[in-house]
Design an enzyme around this catalytic site. Structure first.
Site, PDB file in Angstrom:
ATOM      1  CG  HIS A 169      25.974  71.962  40.238  1.00 21.55           C
ATOM      2  ND1 HIS A 169      26.540  73.339  40.496  1.00 21.55           N
ATOM      3  CD2 HIS A 169      27.259  71.663  40.921  1.00 21.55           C
ATOM      4  CE1 HIS A 169      27.737  73.606  40.103  1.00 21.55           C
ATOM      5  NE2 HIS A 169      28.297  72.387  40.727  1.00 21.55           N
ATOM      6  CG  ASP A 173      23.581  75.624  37.907  1.00 21.56           C
ATOM      7  OD1 ASP A 173      23.522  76.172  38.444  1.00 21.56           O
ATOM      8  OD2 ASP A 173      24.096  74.836  38.716  1.00 21.56           O
ATOM      9  CG  HIS A 205      21.403  73.574  44.841  1.00 21.01           C
ATOM     10  ND1 HIS A 205      21.107  72.525  43.770  1.00 21.01           N
ATOM     11  CD2 HIS A 205      22.700  74.328  44.258  1.00 21.01           C
ATOM     12  CE1 HIS A 205      21.976  72.050  43.085  1.00 21.01           C
ATOM     13  NE2 HIS A 205      22.797  73.177  43.057  1.00 21.01           N
ATOM     14  CG  ASP A 255      26.438  76.004  37.513  1.00 22.22           C
ATOM     15  OD1 ASP A 255      26.626  75.635  36.549  1.00 22.22           O
ATOM     16  OD2 ASP A 255      26.668  76.065  38.613  1.00 22.22           O
TER      17      ASP A 255
HETATM   18 ZN    ZN Z   1      25.257  75.329  39.895  1.00 17.94          ZN
END
Ligand code: ZN
Length: 373
Positions: free
Chosen positions: A185, A183, A146, A272
């Site tokens: 996200h 991931d 991120h 995740d």
């Molecule tokens: Zn994540």
């Protein structure tokens, strides 16, 4: 140079000492949010510490080459990050820790640990790019996907994978590198680092509108300028399970990787999307991650003589993540240790109904990069 057949495992105990401070899952303690006896922050070292413990007990560690690496250098950071951000991060880290963005707090001394985390990824990528090693697995903490050039975000303080790719380009002249980020996200930081570049393909499979907030990771974000078409987002519906991930790989990610003909593939292995993670709403399990590893490994064999680096980042279900990571490492290294994932059967029984999967597949088939296979 003679290439070793064993998978490199890039790991540093020091990275487990990184602290994002006290929180109740992700909410800072204070006001109506009570202290949590266990420490409480979602980004706990336990998932990665338990992985290493599991590997030691299962015998997997001894089938790998375990490698510590030196820290990333300022010169390496500056290929991605602004000097202003590096200096401010170092200043706060030397003082008493702090936060340079809402969801990326850090304790005193975190700058050096973040350099260590980036250094592990950099070394794994360099060793595979140089041909010294066929493939590698790096355990990165703090994570990176991120992090933007001038702003940390979402527990990510340095853009570990982009820093590593730039180091490999500088030292080994790579001209085509692909990143596959599964991931849960959106890999917004990696996307931002290479958004206008044609030489790095970035693919992100993620839960639709999960993190960062505000719709990040839509299909329409396809790159710009020379990079147009070299950024692929595959947002998956909340509640998606094994089938959705495998179909997104079969119909979109793997054909895109093959078309790109990379010289090296880097996987951002966030775990995740597993069905018991507290920071997402998906139903993947260890066999999902194992199968995706098998698929990307086959593409690496076809396209780039097996050159593949897998970097473990997110994953917040402390007791489930180790089984998912263990499965990925087994598959990458081509060994089995006999570990049974106790969550597997439970999650296999909780997959979405076929009507959900059928509707979702129909949605996936509208993706501009969808390929019938
Ligand atoms: Zn994540």
């Amino acid at each position: 140079m003679k290439r070793t057949g064993r998978t490199g495992f890039y790991f540093s105990e020091r990275c487990l000492w990184f602290s994002a401070g006290q929180a109740a899952l992700v909410l800072p303690i204070g006001g109506w949010v009570q202290p949590v006896a266990s420490g409480g922050h979602a980004d706990s070292p336990e998932s990665k510490r338990r992985l290493k413990s599991l590997m030691d007990v299962s015998g997997l560690t001894e089938q790998l080459d375990v490698i510590e690496a030196g820290p990333a250098s300022r010169e390496e950071l500056l290929r991605i990050h602004t000097a202003a951000y590096i200096d401010e991060f170092k200043r706060l880290s030397d003082a008493d820790g702090g936060a340079l963005h809402r969801s990326a707090p850090f304790a005193r001394g975190s700058f050096e640990i973040a350099l260590n985390s980036a250094g592990l990824v950099r070394q794994a990528v360099l060793d595979v790019a140089s041909g010294m090693r066929r493939n590698a697995y790096a355990v990165s903490r703090p994570s990176g996907h991120h992090c933007l050039p001038g702003t940390p975000m979402g527990f990510c303080l340095l853009a570990n994978v982009p820093i590593a790719i730039e180091a490999a380009r500088a030292q080994h002249g790579l001209t085509r590198v692909a990143v596959l980020d599964w991931d849960v996200h959106h890999g917004n930081g990696t996307q931002a680092c290479f958004y206008d570049r044609a030489d790095v393909l970035t693919i992100s499979l993620h839960q639709h509108s999960c993190f960062p907030p505000g719709g990040s990771g839509s299909i329409d974000e396809a790159g710009e300028g020379a990079g147009l078409g070299a950024n692929i987002n595959v947002p998956l519906w909340p509640g998606s399970g094994h089938k959705a991930y495998i179909e997104a790989c079969e119909h979109i990610a793997m054909p895109a990787l093959r078309d790109f003909r990379p010289e090296l593939i880097v996987v951002v292995n966030g775990l995740d999307a597993n069905g018991v993670d507290p920071l997402a709403r998906m139903l993947a399990h260890s066999d999902t991650f194992r199968t995706m590893t098998r698929m990307v490994k086959a593409v690496a064999d076809e396209c780039c003589d097996g050159r593949l680096v897998i970097v473990q980042e997110g994953g917040y279900a402390e007791t489930a993540v180790p089984f998912c990571a263990h499965a990925v490492i087994e598959e990458l290294a081509g060994v089995r240790s006999g570990v049974d994932d106790p969550y597997l059967q439970l999650l296999q029984q909780q997959q979405p109904p076929s009507a959900f999967d059928d509707a979702h597949h129909k949605e996936l088939s509208r993706h501009p990069k969808y390929r019938q296979v």
